[in-house]
Scaffold this motif. Structure first.
Motif, PDB file in Angstrom:
ATOM      1  N   ILE A  48       0.823  -1.207   0.000  1.00 18.77           N
ATOM      2  CA  ILE A  48       0.000   0.000   0.000  1.00 18.77           C
ATOM      3  C   ILE A  48       0.861   1.262   0.000  1.00 18.77           C
ATOM      4  O   ILE A  48       0.539   2.255  -0.668  1.00 18.77           O
ATOM      5  N   VAL A 105      -5.472  -1.549   4.980  1.00 20.50           N
ATOM      6  CA  VAL A 105      -6.855  -1.248   4.577  1.00 20.50           C
ATOM      7  C   VAL A 105      -7.206   0.190   4.955  1.00 20.50           C
ATOM      8  O   VAL A 105      -7.823   0.923   4.169  1.00 20.50           O
ATOM      9  N   ASN A 108      -5.443   2.652   2.627  1.00 20.44           N
ATOM     10  CA  ASN A 108      -6.043   2.584   1.292  1.00 20.44           C
ATOM     11  C   ASN A 108      -7.359   3.354   1.235  1.00 20.44           C
ATOM     12  O   ASN A 108      -7.605   4.133   0.296  1.00 20.44           O
ATOM     13  N   ARG A 109      -8.196   3.178   2.237  1.00 15.04           N
ATOM     14  CA  ARG A 109      -9.512   3.819   2.211  1.00 15.04           C
ATOM     15  C   ARG A 109      -9.432   5.303   2.551  1.00 15.04           C
ATOM     16  O   ARG A 109     -10.251   6.089   2.075  1.00 15.04           O
ATOM     17  N   GLU A 221      -6.896  -4.917  -1.424  1.00 11.73           N
ATOM     18  CA  GLU A 221      -6.812  -5.348  -0.026  1.00 11.73           C
ATOM     19  C   GLU A 221      -6.588  -6.861   0.053  1.00 11.73           C
ATOM     20  O   GLU A 221      -7.227  -7.627  -0.645  1.00 11.73           O
ATOM     21  N   ASP A 222      -5.654  -7.262   0.889  1.00  9.39           N
ATOM     22  CA  ASP A 222      -5.276  -8.667   1.063  1.00  9.39           C
ATOM     23  C   ASP A 222      -4.641  -9.244  -0.212  1.00  9.39           C
ATOM     24  O   ASP A 222      -4.750 -10.438  -0.493  1.00  9.39           O
TER      25      ASP A 222
END
Length: 306
Positions: A48, A105, A108-109, A221-222
């Motif tokens: 990320i 996460v 990223n968001r 994600e993941d």
């Protein structure tokens, strides 16, 4: 047929690279007696940070730098808890995996939002080497990658020399085998272990960066999907040797390439079976069906100076 084979082998190399880059760092931390179970969390943070860094700065190299620094920061967390505070290394590594996945996460968001189209970034693309890339069959297998692949191969040779032919490498290996004897000889055991752990974190972060801006041009994600654990298996399978780590990673990369070929080829089998292939290979390597390896005598054991 030759075209299929060359395409498959090139795909196997590309699939192997994230695991191989992480494994290069793990070789040193494992040799120094540190069990880094948290490499999966370090990789996803690297992924990320590389993607966000490339997006925000417009530079893929700065994005890769952010990935390495992020992985190193998590390596420092592991080193502090496992070496200084002498907490169980497996527990700390598991916590890093959880924190890394959640933090990735969140980042990223925060930057890209939810359910939005992934923005275009400056990523590493395939190089075309005049003459060499155009050689039939061989050219596609050896000269169809981005620059990070060639840097990783060169780094492997350097690290192999450092580990087995320099005083630093001897110190790393000795600390993993007999830290008390090293301390008696004036080697700072904790300093060597800190350095090896930070280097392992750096390489794990770079491996995640390769995944998001080298192999792909997007963050999902993941997206590491267990590749960190496969990197650990590659280190074991490769007998904690940089060259062995490459060969082991290529085996796992080939398994992943087979998975993609079966999925894309609409073979009449459940896709879950295709997805199992890399992980089945990992299990087989870890239970010793593909070769026995010896763990450093002081692996996972905190050193307490009397």
């Amino acid at each position: 047929m030759a075209g299929f084979i060359s395409t498959f082998l090139a795909s196997a190399v590309r699939c192997a690279m994230p695991m191989f880059i992480a494994a290069l760092g793990l070789v040193f931390s494992e040799r120094a007696g540190i069990v880094n179970i948290g490499v999966e969390g370090m990789m996803i943070i690297g992924a990320i940070l590389a993607y966000a860094g490339s997006f925000l700065t417009g530079s893929k190299w700065l994005g890769l730098l952010f990935a390495g620094l992020g992985g190193m920061a998590f390596g420092l967390i592991l080193a502090f808890w496992a070496i200084t505070l002498r907490v169980n290394q497996t527990v700390v590594g598991a916590a890093i995996n959880i924190i890394g996945a959640g933090l990735a996460v969140t980042i990223n968001r925060m930057i890209f939002g939810v359910n939005t189209v992934a923005p275009k970034i400056n990523n590493f693309t395939q190089l075309h080497i005049p003459v060499l890339s155009d050689i039939p069959f061989i050219g596609h297998i050896l000269f169809s990658y981005n620059i990070l692949v060639y840097i990783a191969i060169a780094l492997m040779l350097v690290l192999h020399y450092v580990l087995f032919h320099t005083e630093l490498g001897l110190s790393v290996r000795a600390v993993g085998e007999n830290p008390r004897a090293c301390d008696t000889l004036g080697i700072n055991v904790n300093r060597v272990r800190y350095g090896a752990t930070l280097f392992g974190g750096l390489m794990a972060g770079l491996a995640g960066g390769y995944l998001s801006i080298g192999q792909l041009a997007v963050f999902v994600e993941d997206m590491t999907s267990g590749r960190g654990f496969i990197a650990i298996a590659a280190v074991v399978f490769g007998k904690r040797n940089p060259v062995g780590a490459l060969l082991a990673s290529l085996v796992f990369g080939a398994g992943e390439a087979v998975q993609y070929k079966l999925t894309a080829g609409n073979i009449d089998i459940p896709f879950q079976f295709a997805q199992m292939i890399p992980y089945v290979l990992t299990i087989l390597s870890l239970i010793g069906l593909v070769g026995k390896t010896e763990t450093p005598a002081a692996s996972g054991i905190p050193y307490v100076k009397e």
